[in-house]
Design an enzyme around this catalytic site. Structure first.
Site: not given
Length: 264
Positions: A35, A52, A146
């Site tokens: 956020d 962004h 991962l």
């Protein structure tokens, strides 16, 4: 588990940061609500698009570090089901940025042995974006490190509804006895079953979970930082891990355990 001598040069700033982290108590699965891109952009006199773009660069840095430390899974709330309600121009930009990310990060995924996966109502994505997503999933499928899981057109309530629908269809066909549906059986119908998040991080200071992994975070440790996502760097990640290592996880029991299935 990751080894400090392998991760950083002796005497380096990186070593100093890593010494603040208990490598024996790292979470296996970290989920992050990313956020604050817009607020960060506004603070720096940029358009929201600039925030962004900066946030996309942060994804690379955090993913690389989680891979280096040997985590099993990193789940990122990249685009929620509710985000489709944003202005069309912003949604269109986010889809272009997502497509660019999916193509541009393929070398980074390969270099770090990271496997990309995705959860959500993926059929909602524009066809060109879905095409590149599927291609990146395919290219990284054999990687054994991962698991970087992106929540795309994702909503926690929608995931639970979709799981209920799957079970209902099985019951209707006579392939499943309703009495056999328990928590474990239900969890098998979620988008990506597996080890639930140990740690949920939210950036930008908001104190809510925003419809993210509602079933899976039942026993996750929560960590909220005022840092906006574009400024959430490796040092901030280490702070979250250090805080996590101080927690006592009881899962409703009386002793510290690493798995809710083992709780008393």
């Amino acid at each position: 588990m990751a080894d400090l001598d392998r991760l950083a040069s002796p005497g380096s700033e990186e070593e100093r940061l890593l010494r603040q982290v208990d490598l024996a108590r790292l979470p296996r699965h970290v989920a992050i609500i990313m956020d604050g891109n817009g607020r960060w952009a506004q603070h720096h006199g940029l358009a929201r698009a600039g925030g962004h773009e900066a946030g996309a660069r942060t994804i690379r840095a955090i993913t690389t570090e989680c891979a280096r430390l040997g985590l099993e899974r990193l789940t990122l709330y990249a685009f929620s089901h509710e985000n489709w309600k944003r202005p069309r121009t912003e949604v269109a930009f986010l889809m272009r940025l997502l497509k660019k990310f999916l193509v541009g990060e393929r070398p980074t995924l390969a270099e770090n042995n990271v496997r990309l996966t995705a959860i959500g109502r993926l059929d909602d994505l524009p066809a060109p974006v879905r095409k590149e997503l599927d291609r990146t999933l395919e290219l990284s499928a054999a990687n054994t490190g991962l698991n970087l899981c992106l929540g795309l057109s994702y909503g926690g309530r929608a995931e639970i509804v979709d799981a209920c629908r799957k079970l209902a269809r099985l019951v209707a066909k006579g392939a499943l006895d309703p009495e056999d549906i328990d928590e474990r059986r239900f969890a098998r119908e979620l988008y990506q079953p597996g080890h639930d998040p140990d740690l949920l991080i939210r950036t930008a200071g908001e104190m809510r979970v925003s419809n993210f992994l509602l079933w899976q975070i039942s026993y996750a440790e929560l960590y909220v930082t005022p840092a906006c996502w574009p400024e959430f760097d490796v040092a901030e990640l280490h702070k979250a891990f250090h805080d996590f290592a101080t927690r006592t996880r009881k899962y409703g029991g009386l002793v510290d355990v690493s798995d809710p299935a083992k709780a008393c």
